[in-house]
Enzyme design. Structure first.
Site, PDB file in Angstrom:
ATOM      1  N   ARG A   1     -16.083  35.930  12.624  1.00 24.46           N
ATOM      2  CA  ARG A   1     -14.712  36.367  12.338  1.00 24.46           C
ATOM      3  C   ARG A   1     -14.294  37.360  13.411  1.00 24.46           C
ATOM      4  NH1 ARG A   1     -12.169  40.615   9.693  1.00 24.46           N
ATOM      5  NH2 ARG A   1     -10.392  40.074   8.336  1.00 24.46           N
TER       6      ARG A   1
ATOM      7  N   LYS B   1     -16.049  46.370  15.573  1.00 22.08           N
ATOM      8  CA  LYS B   1     -16.481  47.348  14.578  1.00 22.08           C
ATOM      9  C   LYS B   1     -17.169  48.555  15.209  1.00 22.08           C
ATOM     10  CE  LYS B   1     -16.322  44.584  10.441  1.00 22.08           C
ATOM     11  NZ  LYS B   1     -17.025  43.991   9.284  1.00 22.08           N
TER      12      LYS B   1
END
Length: 286
Positions: A264, A225
């Site tokens: 995740r 991210k």
């Protein structure tokens, strides 16, 4: 709200003796990280099986990009992308999660073998989601969410991000339980990168204890991210998403050590090693 000191799991899911690893299969042409690589059903199923071979405990299948600024895919297309992949992986004995904000996709994915519904909107995007999941008896991920990807960056305004995210998640958990999903079947996710900047994401990782105090297992989805790109940036230039996997593994180890139920990730092998090392260190400290 109940509280729990353990890592725990949601009813209906296996219980691991360490932080679980959720591998990502994006059946999309436009994911920020790996758009288009697994867009074909056969390739997506193979990718999921490869992730399991590398150490994934669950495989999260999604057919709609939620990157900042993304526009929504239509319902029929999302169903076409997701359901055959879920069915193919489930038929191979893989524990499958479906990443969707649509009740119809969740319903058909669970019928095809998905064991967990991972809704980044926490049931807010589709008013049918909570009753559909409740009727199916499926475990449900409630992520912190303030709006759709097209404008979520404008919603990244907090005075105390940990306190506000925790309070908003607590309110959402109450609403979901009132809607019929058992509290014991819920997982929470702080929603790193969703209506949050790098400073917010780092503070939430440092404040996982507050999220765990909600009494439900915590899923951490930090893989590749923007905040990792911000941390790794040199001379103002962030490395591309696919060059953030070592940083992702570092976050996975930190999250595991802080009691996350699962992480995740797009690339599994390094994170699978990281959570096992974190577990070994925990064991040595007892």
């Amino acid at each position: 709200m109940k509280s729990s000191s353990g890592r725990g799991t949601a009813d209906g899911l296996p219980e691991w003796d360490r932080c679980a690893v959720m591998g990502v299969v994006n059946v999309t042409p436009d994911s920020f990280s790996d758009g288009g690589r697994w867009f074909d059903t056969t390739a997506a199923v193979k990718r999921g099986l490869d992730l399991v071979a590398q150490g994934a405990d669950l495989v999260d299948v999604g057919g709609e990009s939620t990157r900042p600024g993304a526009t929504r895919v239509d319902e029929e297309e999302e169903l076409r992308r997701v359901v055959p992949v879920v069915r193919g992986l489930a038929s191979e004995g893989v524990a499958v999660s479906v990443d969707t904000m649509r009740a119809s996709v969740a319903e058909q994915a669970v019928a095809a073998g998905a064991r967990l519904v991972n809704d980044v909107s926490g049931g807010l995007a589709d008013p049918r989601m909570v009753p559909v999941v409740a009727a199916a008896g499926a475990p449900f991920v409630v992520m912190h969410w303030r709006g759709f990807s097209a404008d979520m960056n404008s919603r990244a305004v907090y005075r105390d991000v940990v306190a506000e995210v925790t309070a908003e998640l607590a309110e959402r958990l109450d609403a979901v339980v009132s809607g019929g999903i058992a509290f014991e079947r819920l997982v929470v996710d702080p929603g790193l990168g969703f209506a949050k900047n790098a400073e917010h994401d780092l503070a939430l990782l440092a404040g996982l204890d507050a999220l765990r105090a909600l009494g439900r297992p915590v899923l951490v989805a930090a893989s590749r991210k923007r905040f990792l790109g911000h941390v790794l940036a040199k001379e103002g230039t962030a490395p591309p998403a696919r060059e953030r996997d070592a940083a992702t593994a570092a976050v996975s180890a930190i999250a595991a050590h802080r009691g996350a139920w699962a992480v995740r990730v797009h690339e599994v092998r390094a994170t699978a090693d990281a959570v096992r090392v974190a577990r070994a260190v925990e064991g040595a400290a007892r």
